[in-house]
Design a protein around this motif. Structure first.
Motif, PDB file in Angstrom:
ATOM      1  N   THR A   6       0.832  -1.209   0.000  1.00 32.52           N
ATOM      2  CA  THR A   6       0.000   0.000   0.000  1.00 32.52           C
ATOM      3  C   THR A   6       0.865   1.258   0.000  1.00 32.52           C
ATOM      4  O   THR A   6       0.626   2.197  -0.767  1.00 32.52           O
ATOM      5  CB  THR A   6      -0.918   0.013   1.234  1.00 32.52           C
ATOM      6  OG1 THR A   6      -1.763  -1.142   1.195  1.00 32.52           O
ATOM      7  CG2 THR A   6      -1.782   1.265   1.250  1.00 32.52           C
ATOM      8  N   ALA A   7       1.889   1.268   0.850  1.00 31.22           N
ATOM      9  CA  ALA A   7       2.754   2.449   0.947  1.00 31.22           C
ATOM     10  C   ALA A   7       3.499   2.694  -0.359  1.00 31.22           C
ATOM     11  O   ALA A   7       3.571   3.832  -0.850  1.00 31.22           O
ATOM     12  CB  ALA A   7       3.743   2.270   2.099  1.00 31.22           C
ATOM     13  N   VAL A   8       4.061   1.626  -0.942  1.00 29.29           N
ATOM     14  CA  VAL A   8       4.806   1.781  -2.199  1.00 29.29           C
ATOM     15  C   VAL A   8       3.882   2.261  -3.311  1.00 29.29           C
ATOM     16  O   VAL A   8       4.229   3.164  -4.088  1.00 29.29           O
ATOM     17  CB  VAL A   8       5.479   0.447  -2.589  1.00 29.29           C
ATOM     18  CG1 VAL A   8       6.076   0.543  -3.994  1.00 29.29           C
ATOM     19  CG2 VAL A   8       6.561   0.089  -1.586  1.00 29.29           C
ATOM     20  N   THR A   9       2.694   1.686  -3.381  1.00 30.17           N
ATOM     21  CA  THR A   9       1.743   2.076  -4.431  1.00 30.17           C
ATOM     22  C   THR A   9       1.347   3.541  -4.297  1.00 30.17           C
ATOM     23  O   THR A   9       1.269   4.263  -5.298  1.00 30.17           O
ATOM     24  CB  THR A   9       0.489   1.184  -4.377  1.00 30.17           C
ATOM     25  OG1 THR A   9       0.877  -0.182  -4.535  1.00 30.17           O
ATOM     26  CG2 THR A   9      -0.483   1.561  -5.485  1.00 30.17           C
ATOM     27  N   ILE A  10       1.105   3.987  -3.075  1.00 32.20           N
ATOM     28  CA  ILE A  10       0.722   5.391  -2.854  1.00 32.20           C
ATOM     29  C   ILE A  10       1.819   6.325  -3.348  1.00 32.20           C
ATOM     30  O   ILE A  10       1.552   7.328  -4.027  1.00 32.20           O
ATOM     31  CB  ILE A  10       0.419   5.635  -1.360  1.00 32.20           C
ATOM     32  CG1 ILE A  10      -0.893   4.956  -0.969  1.00 32.20           C
ATOM     33  CG2 ILE A  10       0.351   7.132  -1.062  1.00 32.20           C
ATOM     34  CD1 ILE A  10      -1.197   5.005   0.515  1.00 32.20           C
ATOM     35  N   VAL A  11       3.081   5.996  -3.029  1.00 34.63           N
ATOM     36  CA  VAL A  11       4.193   6.854  -3.463  1.00 34.63           C
ATOM     37  C   VAL A  11       4.290   6.878  -4.989  1.00 34.63           C
ATOM     38  O   VAL A  11       4.432   7.942  -5.601  1.00 34.63           O
ATOM     39  CB  VAL A  11       5.522   6.373  -2.847  1.00 34.63           C
ATOM     40  CG1 VAL A  11       6.693   7.164  -3.431  1.00 34.63           C
ATOM     41  CG2 VAL A  11       5.493   6.537  -1.331  1.00 34.63           C
ATOM     42  N   LEU A  12       4.185   5.704  -5.614  1.00 38.98           N
ATOM     43  CA  LEU A  12       4.304   5.653  -7.073  1.00 38.98           C
ATOM     44  C   LEU A  12       3.143   6.359  -7.768  1.00 38.98           C
ATOM     45  O   LEU A  12       3.337   7.059  -8.771  1.00 38.98           O
ATOM     46  CB  LEU A  12       4.398   4.203  -7.546  1.00 38.98           C
ATOM     47  CG  LEU A  12       5.618   3.402  -7.099  1.00 38.98           C
ATOM     48  CD1 LEU A  12       5.672   2.060  -7.823  1.00 38.98           C
ATOM     49  CD2 LEU A  12       6.905   4.159  -7.347  1.00 38.98           C
ATOM     50  N   VAL A  13       1.950   6.178  -7.257  1.00 42.29           N
ATOM     51  CA  VAL A  13       0.795   6.870  -7.838  1.00 42.29           C
ATOM     52  C   VAL A  13       0.951   8.379  -7.701  1.00 42.29           C
ATOM     53  O   VAL A  13       0.633   9.149  -8.618  1.00 42.29           O
ATOM     54  CB  VAL A  13      -0.510   6.382  -7.174  1.00 42.29           C
ATOM     55  CG1 VAL A  13      -1.681   7.299  -7.547  1.00 42.29           C
ATOM     56  CG2 VAL A  13      -0.815   4.953  -7.593  1.00 42.29           C
ATOM     57  N   TRP A  14       1.457   8.814  -6.564  1.00 43.18           N
ATOM     58  CA  TRP A  14       1.696  10.252  -6.343  1.00 43.18           C
ATOM     59  C   TRP A  14       2.716  10.795  -7.338  1.00 43.18           C
ATOM     60  O   TRP A  14       2.552  11.898  -7.872  1.00 43.18           O
ATOM     61  CB  TRP A  14       2.154  10.470  -4.907  1.00 43.18           C
ATOM     62  CG  TRP A  14       2.651  11.856  -4.633  1.00 43.18           C
ATOM     63  CD1 TRP A  14       1.935  13.019  -4.717  1.00 43.18           C
ATOM     64  CD2 TRP A  14       3.981  12.227  -4.222  1.00 43.18           C
ATOM     65  NE1 TRP A  14       2.738  14.101  -4.381  1.00 43.18           N
ATOM     66  CE2 TRP A  14       3.989  13.642  -4.076  1.00 43.18           C
ATOM     67  CE3 TRP A  14       5.134  11.511  -3.960  1.00 43.18           C
ATOM     68  CZ2 TRP A  14       5.129  14.339  -3.685  1.00 43.18           C
ATOM     69  CZ3 TRP A  14       6.273  12.203  -3.559  1.00 43.18           C
ATOM     70  CH2 TRP A  14       6.264  13.605  -3.430  1.00 43.18           C
ATOM     71  N   LEU A  15       3.755  10.031  -7.635  1.00 39.81           N
ATOM     72  CA  LEU A  15       4.794  10.488  -8.546  1.00 39.81           C
ATOM     73  C   LEU A  15       4.341  10.446 -10.007  1.00 39.81           C
ATOM     74  O   LEU A  15       4.598  11.370 -10.783  1.00 39.81           O
ATOM     75  CB  LEU A  15       6.054   9.639  -8.379  1.00 39.81           C
ATOM     76  CG  LEU A  15       6.849   9.822  -7.077  1.00 39.81           C
ATOM     77  CD1 LEU A  15       7.910   8.749  -6.935  1.00 39.81           C
ATOM     78  CD2 LEU A  15       7.491  11.209  -7.035  1.00 39.81           C
ATOM     79  N   VAL A  16       3.661   9.377 -10.391  1.00 35.43           N
ATOM     80  CA  VAL A  16       3.313   9.171 -11.810  1.00 35.43           C
ATOM     81  C   VAL A  16       1.981   9.812 -12.185  1.00 35.43           C
ATOM     82  O   VAL A  16       1.797  10.268 -13.312  1.00 35.43           O
ATOM     83  CB  VAL A  16       3.300   7.657 -12.128  1.00 35.43           C
ATOM     84  CG1 VAL A  16       2.869   7.398 -13.560  1.00 35.43           C
ATOM     85  CG2 VAL A  16       4.684   7.053 -11.876  1.00 35.43           C
ATOM     86  N   ARG A  17       1.034   9.846 -11.278  1.00 35.56           N
ATOM     87  CA  ARG A  17      -0.317  10.380 -11.507  1.00 35.56           C
ATOM     88  C   ARG A  17      -1.018   9.671 -12.678  1.00 35.56           C
ATOM     89  O   ARG A  17      -1.429  10.304 -13.650  1.00 35.56           O
ATOM     90  CB  ARG A  17      -0.270  11.891 -11.784  1.00 35.56           C
ATOM     91  CG  ARG A  17       0.543  12.691 -10.770  1.00 35.56           C
ATOM     92  CD  ARG A  17      -0.116  12.683  -9.393  1.00 35.56           C
ATOM     93  NE  ARG A  17       0.718  13.329  -8.390  1.00 35.56           N
ATOM     94  CZ  ARG A  17       0.679  14.626  -8.091  1.00 35.56           C
ATOM     95  NH1 ARG A  17      -0.145  15.424  -8.752  1.00 35.56           N
ATOM     96  NH2 ARG A  17       1.463  15.113  -7.153  1.00 35.56           N
TER      97      ARG A  17
END
Length: 504
Positions: A6-17
């Motif tokens: 969950t944490a990794v996905t949140i960071v990647l989604v935030w970066l890539v949008r």
């Protein structure tokens, strides 16, 4: 593991949008175009500089059919990358403990190369997921070689570096057999990974009629580029520059590799060598064969370096934790483990230059693909409304290694946008071409009368050069017997959509 995911996905989604523009760069869009051609039973009508990757063709083609806004395509790349990072953390935990796992997860999540490829929706995230899944199958007490080979087969359908790992596996197995070292009889099942080769051949037969088209794309791209390719010396320099940019991580990875060999963890050592030094050597081979080597070919090296550093740091911190337990027996085990995890995470961030989530420049670079694609989405209605009907595909079309006659083109766009716009507008490759700023010559029909030209300075800085000045107009202008009609322009924003028509 779910919390980590969950944490990794949140960071990647935030970066890539991925949900605010569906970023998908040239190769990803080309994969969708390949899917559409195969499903329509049509061969590729002209050359497109993307080596086919069957996994992306299938996954991205299906997802784009569901969501034509590219959001699912982008999101799938982000999720594949996130799962790969989590699996890498688990592999690091099994080989070097929780501190190694923390370093791997934190370091990979901040890798500008890995997250950058996720923002392009390229194949590295998918291949990395399969590499780590294969590693976990081999790190079991009873290794599942056949399943590991299957994962590697799927990975090879996304990134050709996988064949380096498969080749290395064959060398290790053959060497062990020759030296009389006992191996499980099932170990040879890993070579099932080579089934990827006939799958790639079948994909290309459906796409072009040639089962070896995937081998022809890169050499032909050099021919199209006038024979210009990076020299061997330039390729060596590129590799040295890559390692220099990773500096501290390379030192830590070297320590990790030496520790792995000293501890006889040959699987760890082989994986690091396969994705690190052997990938660099593979680029030298490409240069010797006069095939263009681009920077992202070395992104797998970043992953090997981070994982090697994770192994080294994790091993050292585990030893330090044991030393702490001996010298401070009153300190309970959980705090000791927590200290090691925090220390590993801090070292991972401090040794990464840049660490993407914390570096504005890296975040901006990762977000740039989404910004370019959002601009394309804004321009599509205007392009669609002003695009003249393109002629039927000629019976004697150029074929998968050919380039259509520029005088027959209906639409010119930046080369980075050709495949995406061709998909979005359903334009055949015989009617759309990349706009070559250096060739502009209105007197000699480039671009030809009757064509629509989309100039985007953000996608192609060369379009701001003096040769393109006759097309960057804000009012109808006659130049060299050709009338340039602005359709939608904004010089401040750096874009022009113009019609090229015959002068009255």
């Amino acid at each position: 593991m779910s919390a980590t995911m969950t944490a990794v996905t949140i960071v990647l989604v935030w970066l890539v949008r991925p949900m605010t523009g569906g970023p998908a760069a040239f190769d990803a869009a080309s994969s969708v175009l390949y899917f559409e051609r195969i499903m329509a039973g049509r061969h590729l009508e002209a050359f497109l500089n993307t080596t086919p990757k069957p996994l992306l063709t299938l996954v991205y083609g299906v997802l784009h059919a569901i969501d034509v806004e590219w959001r699912l395509v982008s999101l799938s790349a982000v999720l594949a990358t996130a799962i790969g990072i989590v699996l890498a953390g688990e592999a690091a935990r099994r080989t070097a403990g929780l501190a190694a796992a923390a370093f791997a997860v934190v370091g990979l999540t901040g890798s500008a190369s890995l997250v950058g490829e996720a923002s392009w929706a390229y194949g590295l995230g998918w291949a990395f997921l399969m590499w780590m899944a294969a590693a976990l199958m081999l790190l079991r007490p009873d290794p599942l070689y056949g399943i590991a080979g299957t994962f590697l087969a799927v990975g090879a359908l996304a990134r050709p570096e996988t064949f380096i790992l498969l080749g290395l596996a064959v060398v290790v197995l053959a060497g062990a057999h020759i030296l009389g070292r006992p191996l499980p009889k099932t170990a040879w099942r890993i070579i099932v990974g080579f089934v990827a080769i006939p799958v790639m051949g079948l994909h290309d037969v459906l796409l072009t009629g040639d089962p070896f088209y995937w081998l022809a794309v890169a050499p032909h791209a050099v021919e199209v580029n006038g024979g210009r390719a990076r020299s061997l010396a330039g390729t060596v320099y590129l590799g040295v520059t890559k390692l220099w940019s990773l500096n501290v991580l390379v030192v830590l990875a070297t320590v990790g590799g030496l520790i792995a060999m000293r501890r006889r963890q040959w699987l760890v050592a082989a994986g690091l060598v396969g994705l690190g030094p052997l990938v660099i050597l593979a680029t030298w081979v490409l240069a010797i064969r006069h095939i263009e080597v681009v920077a992202h070919y070395l992104h797998a090296v970043d992953l090997a370096v981070i994982l090697g550093a994770a192994y080294g740091v994790g091993t050292v911190l585990s030893a330090a934790r044991d030393r702490l337990a001996w010298s401070m027996p009153a300190l309970a085990a959980p705090p000791r483990v927590g200290i090691a995890i925090v220390a590993a995470s801090v070292i991972a961030i401090a040794s990464s230059h840049p660490y993407a989530p914390l570096t504005p420049g890296a975040r901006s670079s990762i977000a740039s693909q989404g910004q370019l694609d959002a601009r394309v989405a804004q321009m599509l209605p205007t392009i669609r409304a002003n695009l003249r009907p393109f002629p039927p595909q000629p019976a004697g079309d150029p074929g998968p290694l050919g380039d259509p006659d520029p005088t027959t083109m209906t639409l010119f766009v930046s080369r980075h946008q050709v495949s995406r716009i061709a998909v979005d507008l359903d334009v055949p490759l015989t009617a759309i071409a990349s706009f070559d700023a250096s060739r502009v010559d209105l007197a000699h029909a480039y671009p030809p009368a009757g064509s629509l030209v989309y100039i985007d300075a953000k996608a192609d800085g060369a379009s701001l050069g003096p040769t393109v000045a006759p097309l960057r107009v804000t009012v109808p202008t006659v130049v060299d017997g050709v009338r340039i009609v602005p359709v939608k322009v904004d010089p401040a924003a750096g874009y022009w959509i113009v019609l090229v028509t015959k002068a009255p």
